[in-house]
Design a protein around this motif. Sequence first.
Motif: not given
Length: 705
Positions: A20, A23, A138
Amino acid sequence: MSKDLKFARNIGIMAHIDAGKTTTTERILYYTGKTHRLGEVHDGAATMDWMVQEQERGITITSAATTTFWNYKSQLYQVNIIDTPGHVDFTVEVERSLRVLDGAVAVFCAVGGVEPQSETVWRQADKYRVPRLAFVNKMDRSGADFLTVVSQIQERLGAKPMPIQLPIGAEENFTGVVDLIENKAIVWFEDEKTKTTQYRYESVPASMVEEVKEWREKLVEAVAEYNDDLLERFFDDPDSITPDEITETIRKATIDMSIVPVLCGASFKNKGIQRLLDAVIAFLPSPLDVGAVTGVVPGTEKEVIRKPEASEPFCGLAFKIATDPFVGRLAFIRVYSGRLDSGSYIFNTRSGKKERISRLYQMHANKQNPIEFCEAGDICAAVGFKDLRTGDTVCDEKHQVVLESMKFPEPVIGLAIEPKTQADLDKLGNALYKLAEEDPTFQVHVDEDSAQTVISGMGELHLEIIIDRLRREFKLDINQGAPQVAYKEAITKSVEHRETFKKQSGGRGKFADIVVTIGPADEGVVGLQFVDEVKGGNVPREYIPAVEKGFRLALKNGVLAGYQLPSLKVVLRDGSFHAVDSDSLSFEIAARQAFRHACPKASPILLEPIMTVEVVTPEDYMGDVIGDFNKRRGQILGMESKGTARVIKAKVPLSEQFGYVTVLRTLSSGRATSSMEFSHYAEVPANIAKEIVEKSRGKELKEVD
């Protein structure tokens, strides 16, 4: 007016593929006001993944730089960010970014934890002594476990992680975090007006009071250990240590790499980003904290120091070359001291030439914002130069300095390519030159025997992207061969050899005579280790460099199958010369012939690249995966559990791994994943080496016919 470097941060975002990173970077850009809508990786709309190939695959291929600003404790800070790739084939992008950064954010998946590429980038950050903080992302995913990831950071990376937050809930119940420094809960909520995720402070949930107390004590204890004054107060009255004192000490401990502060969040759900930005400012170093850089005066061993001040002589490092369709070639430069003005001249210590920088830009992914100058502690992109390469030091001509450059791994896989039409031959040459200039781990050479153009890289995906770029960016139609392993050759014992080269062709002839010992190089030596032990002028001084050059050139083609030798030791013991017929070329030819004639007697062997492979698979398919590794000459290193899945680690020759991803999908009904990175070179078993040598010689004979 020069800005205060105390309010600047140069950071990188690094992690294993799919943890990630991009992101997280997109959320940072959004919350700092750099972008006004959220770019998503899975939609192909991420700002930092601007290449078509990145958008299609949903992965980062090239490191992208941007500059943004964040308000922390009523002070505006400038943050230069580099978002780096996670795939091991593009490890060069991480390497060169970490070389010029002051701090890094290591992103870990709360489910996957410390994965193979996390270990690689962590080692790279250790090499360049880059302080870092960890962000466990996450946390909203099924199977998320914050404390397990913290213990993995300690066990697998040998770091000292220090949680400064604890999650409130996990998976779909992840609603906030407890700030252990402030001893308060931070709970996220949707702002009705702005429709963005914001946070508010609350008291610690009753169910977590004991856990928070335990972890806060550990935090204060770790901080107190680092500061004698606080240690005394910790034993007398732990509550007397203030949040500001804790923050200040964590900052010092982070900068000298004694601890790694750990935060958590869920970037995709916009949770934890503002606090991560606060932590970047609070704990990661400014250029002033990193301090002066040390270099040497070109051509000498004399050390010089350059302080991060605009008043110092200019010096910087070109850490990346990129080609832009609108502005041409861009050199990304980290300025360590002084000031670089648009339109000024700089000195390149590698080429020994002056270069004019016509324009300077501040980068935002693939967009350029023109700037007039760039000062110490900043990162910019320059245009207008003729000959700049990755790793070049650029400086003021009157105050020359060479900074430590970068070392890149050798490619392990090759591919023969040719244009479909003869008319595209020159176009292909230019395109490959540009791509090789951008990426030091991508190499191009023409095979002497077959006259084919062979491109080499770090893995199948690396070469796949290169071919794709040739087709799209350079509009070339390409034929390609099957991937080839980059074998190497080595000799295993020392031999003494005398080589006499004589040629009479009417008039002045050619003569050279050398006595050499050829053997394996000393441990740690790369390339040719040449030792001159000639006594009494039997080989004149002026011819000795020619002997060395001959052996250096000979290393490129081994005697077994024409593969390169990574290292060799040559001791020149004796020889003789002819007053009329001897010259440098004669001694160079004698050296090349000596290599050809002596190496077959020195027990030559073939070496192949061995890869470290890690497979995460459901338990049901474990037997099939291990059985398949055994068929591939794999050596199982170990197995461990990760939640309900099993992790298998193995060392496997690269030659056995082509197309492995497809095979693994079939074996596991698409449920297993794998990652692979280069480990080392090892001897090829005799029966397989024989086949490779015969195949290579067969090819040569065919071409002779």
